[in-house]
Write a protein that holds these residues in place. Structure first.
Motif, PDB file in Angstrom:
ATOM      1  N   ASP A   1      14.282 -10.850   3.729  1.00 29.02           N
ATOM      2  CA  ASP A   1      13.292 -10.835   2.681  1.00 29.02           C
ATOM      3  C   ASP A   1      12.146 -10.130   2.580  1.00 29.02           C
ATOM      4  N   ASP A   2      11.243 -10.301   3.393  1.00 27.80           N
ATOM      5  CA  ASP A   2       9.972  -9.559   3.585  1.00 27.80           C
ATOM      6  C   ASP A   2      10.132  -8.118   3.804  1.00 27.80           C
ATOM      7  N   ALA A   3      11.375  -7.781   3.895  1.00 30.55           N
ATOM      8  CA  ALA A   3      11.389  -6.061   4.001  1.00 30.55           C
ATOM      9  C   ALA A   3      11.694  -5.643   2.702  1.00 30.55           C
ATOM     10  N   LYS A   4      12.386  -6.514   1.607  1.00 32.45           N
ATOM     11  CA  LYS A   4      13.139  -5.901   0.698  1.00 32.45           C
ATOM     12  C   LYS A   4      12.204  -5.323  -0.304  1.00 32.45           C
ATOM     13  N   VAL A   5      11.183  -6.140  -0.474  1.00 34.79           N
ATOM     14  CA  VAL A   5      10.252  -5.315  -1.639  1.00 34.79           C
ATOM     15  C   VAL A   5       9.631  -3.920  -1.318  1.00 34.79           C
ATOM     16  N   THR A   6       9.272  -3.779   0.051  1.00 30.95           N
ATOM     17  CA  THR A   6       8.851  -2.492   0.510  1.00 30.95           C
ATOM     18  C   THR A   6      10.028  -1.557   0.322  1.00 30.95           C
ATOM     19  N   ILE A   7      11.106  -1.971   0.640  1.00 32.68           N
ATOM     20  CA  ILE A   7      12.255  -0.914   0.473  1.00 32.68           C
ATOM     21  C   ILE A   7      12.177  -0.326  -1.119  1.00 32.68           C
ATOM     22  N   ILE A   8      12.356  -1.205  -1.908  1.00 35.86           N
ATOM     23  CA  ILE A   8      12.864  -0.793  -3.131  1.00 35.86           C
ATOM     24  C   ILE A   8      11.370  -0.057  -3.832  1.00 35.86           C
ATOM     25  N   PHE A   9      10.289  -0.400  -3.497  1.00 34.64           N
ATOM     26  CA  PHE A   9       9.069   0.212  -3.935  1.00 34.64           C
ATOM     27  C   PHE A   9       9.035   1.808  -3.306  1.00 34.64           C
ATOM     28  N   GLN A  10       9.412   1.736  -1.948  1.00 33.29           N
ATOM     29  CA  GLN A  10       9.476   3.299  -1.259  1.00 33.29           C
ATOM     30  C   GLN A  10      10.435   3.792  -1.707  1.00 33.29           C
ATOM     31  N   LYS A  11      11.531   3.266  -2.223  1.00 33.09           N
ATOM     32  CA  LYS A  11      12.644   4.096  -2.603  1.00 33.09           C
ATOM     33  C   LYS A  11      12.575   4.871  -4.191  1.00 33.09           C
ATOM     34  N   HIS A  12      12.002   4.020  -4.913  1.00 29.40           N
ATOM     35  CA  HIS A  12      11.804   4.409  -6.193  1.00 29.40           C
ATOM     36  C   HIS A  12      10.364   4.790  -6.690  1.00 29.40           C
ATOM     37  N   LEU A  13       9.313   4.464  -6.286  1.00 26.12           N
ATOM     38  CA  LEU A  13       8.128   4.924  -6.925  1.00 26.12           C
ATOM     39  C   LEU A  13       7.708   6.289  -6.584  1.00 26.12           C
ATOM     40  N   PRO A  14       8.001   6.945  -5.446  1.00 25.89           N
ATOM     41  CA  PRO A  14       7.527   8.398  -5.167  1.00 25.89           C
ATOM     42  C   PRO A  14       8.426   9.094  -6.273  1.00 25.89           C
ATOM     43  N   ASP A  15       9.682   9.199  -6.428  1.00 26.12           N
ATOM     44  CA  ASP A  15       9.968   9.808  -7.376  1.00 26.12           C
ATOM     45  C   ASP A  15       9.701   9.668  -8.785  1.00 26.12           C
ATOM     46  N   PHE A  16       9.349   8.452  -9.087  1.00 24.53           N
ATOM     47  CA  PHE A  16       8.724   8.080 -10.528  1.00 24.53           C
ATOM     48  C   PHE A  16       7.623   8.776 -10.616  1.00 24.53           C
ATOM     49  N   TYR A  17       6.602   8.510  -9.634  1.00 26.49           N
ATOM     50  CA  TYR A  17       5.381   9.150  -9.818  1.00 26.49           C
ATOM     51  C   TYR A  17       5.367  10.552  -9.940  1.00 26.49           C
ATOM     52  N   GLU A  18       6.473  11.341  -9.213  1.00 21.04           N
ATOM     53  CA  GLU A  18       6.486  12.732  -9.286  1.00 21.04           C
ATOM     54  C   GLU A  18       7.134  13.362 -10.658  1.00 21.04           C
ATOM     55  N   LYS A  19       7.963  12.187 -11.065  1.00 21.47           N
ATOM     56  CA  LYS A  19       8.579  12.738 -12.444  1.00 21.47           C
ATOM     57  C   LYS A  19       7.542  12.586 -13.715  1.00 21.47           C
ATOM     58  N   VAL A  20       6.583  11.789 -13.541  1.00 21.43           N
ATOM     59  CA  VAL A  20       5.821  11.535 -14.667  1.00 21.43           C
ATOM     60  C   VAL A  20       4.265  12.279 -14.010  1.00 21.43           C
ATOM     61  N   ASN A  21       4.267  13.044 -13.137  1.00 21.59           N
ATOM     62  CA  ASN A  21       3.074  13.976 -12.734  1.00 21.59           C
ATOM     63  C   ASN A  21       1.903  12.994 -12.662  1.00 21.59           C
ATOM     64  N   ILE A  22       1.970  12.037 -11.907  1.00 21.09           N
ATOM     65  CA  ILE A  22       0.901  11.083 -11.401  1.00 21.09           C
ATOM     66  C   ILE A  22      -0.008  11.873 -10.072  1.00 21.09           C
ATOM     67  N   SER A  23      -1.210  12.179 -10.514  1.00 17.32           N
ATOM     68  CA  SER A  23      -2.006  12.882  -9.134  1.00 17.32           C
ATOM     69  C   SER A  23      -3.050  12.019  -8.928  1.00 17.32           C
ATOM     70  N   SER A  24      -3.565  10.802  -9.464  1.00 20.76           N
ATOM     71  CA  SER A  24      -4.644  10.124  -9.092  1.00 20.76           C
ATOM     72  C   SER A  24      -3.995   8.701  -8.448  1.00 20.76           C
ATOM     73  N   GLN A  25      -4.785   8.573  -7.277  1.00 24.61           N
ATOM     74  CA  GLN A  25      -4.460   7.464  -6.544  1.00 24.61           C
ATOM     75  C   GLN A  25      -4.766   5.975  -7.217  1.00 24.61           C
TER      76      GLN A  25
ATOM     77  N   PHE B   1       0.741  -1.331   0.120  1.00 21.47           N
ATOM     78  CA  PHE B   1       0.018   0.084  -0.015  1.00 21.47           C
ATOM     79  C   PHE B   1       1.005   1.241  -0.045  1.00 21.47           C
ATOM     80  N   ILE B   2       0.807   2.089  -0.947  1.00 19.77           N
ATOM     81  CA  ILE B   2       1.647   3.411  -1.330  1.00 19.77           C
ATOM     82  C   ILE B   2       0.865   4.697  -1.570  1.00 19.77           C
ATOM     83  N   SER B   3       0.594   5.590  -0.730  1.00 17.52           N
ATOM     84  CA  SER B   3      -0.212   6.719  -1.083  1.00 17.52           C
ATOM     85  C   SER B   3       0.779   7.586  -1.283  1.00 17.52           C
ATOM     86  N   PHE B   4       0.413   8.496  -2.667  1.00 15.75           N
ATOM     87  CA  PHE B   4       0.972   9.569  -2.662  1.00 15.75           C
ATOM     88  C   PHE B   4       0.157  10.652  -3.554  1.00 15.75           C
TER      89      PHE B   4
END
Length: 223
Positions: free
Chosen positions: A44-68, A9-12
């Motif tokens: 292992d159970d933390a690795k997935v969350t770490i890479i999603f939190q590291k990369h997706l916020p910047d990716f969404y901001e870069k491509v101007n996503i505003s809808s959940q 679950f990631i909210s931006f």
């Protein structure tokens, strides 16, 4: 194909909505895969969350996503494209879910031990099934040039069936209304398979990934 039940679950909040190409999504997947390879000492159970939190916020901001809704859709696509294209990601998920199927990892593509006559019984088509990683059954209808999969939730996938030499065949993805398959593949994606053994009427089949990882699984004829 594998079915994993990890929920992320990631909210931006962002300023505008843009449509994303699969090239952009696969590009961020490459970076996430590279980051994952550096998390050797993390559970292992933390690795997935770490890479999603590291990369997706910047990716969404870069491509101007505003809808959940759009953000969630892209998160799903990234999650399943990572399974397709990142061996380290698949290895992590393998450790987090019990294998209730007959899927195995093979050291290399095995040579076929199946006769031409036996292969012809498969390539002429018919009704078959295989087990997903979590043990669920996928029914398969093979015709001269189509491979139609039906899942336990009554969704389906359509692929083109391309028989080749020595028991090999390609499946070319067309479309699917199954949540996993429609996020895992895009129209035109090719998957390379080969039949290598036949035991008691059950076909052992290998699947080769784009990163050269090879899996084996069984395809059962339906009575």
């Amino acid at each position: 194909m594998k079915n994993y039940l990890i929920l992320i679950f990631i909210s931006f909040q962002f300023n505008s909505i843009t449509s994303q190409t699969i090239q952009q999504i696969d590009s961020v997947c490459i970076k996430m895969c590279e980051s994952l390879s550096g998390l050797k000492e993390i559970k292992d159970d933390a690795k997935v969350t770490i890479i999603f939190q590291k990369h997706l916020p910047d990716f969404y901001e870069k491509v101007n996503i505003s809808s959940q809704i759009v953000a969630d859709s892209i998160t799903d696509k990234v999650y399943f494209r990572l399974q397709k294209n990142c061996k380290d990601f698949r290895d992590v998920l393998d450790k987090l879910e019990e294998n209730k199927s007959d899927w195995i990892t093979l050291p290399e593509k095995p040579k076929s031990k199946v006769s031409k006559k036996e292969l012809s019984s498969f390539f002429k088509g018919g009704n078959f099934y295989y087990k997903e990683y979590d043990g669920k059954i996928v029914n398969v209808l093979i015709t001269q040039n189509k491979w139609i999969e039906t899942f336990e939730d009554n969704t389906s996938s359509k692929l083109l069936f391309h028989p080749k030499k020595n028991g090999e065949f390609d499946l070319e993805f067309i479309e699917s209304d199954n949540h996993i398959r429609k996020n895992l593949s895009i129209k035109g994606d090719l998957y390379n398979y080969g039949i290598y053994e036949l035991n008691d009427g059950i076909f052992w089949v290998w699947l080769s990934q784009s990163d050269k990882t090879t899996y084996g699984f069984r395809i059962y004829p339906k009575e």
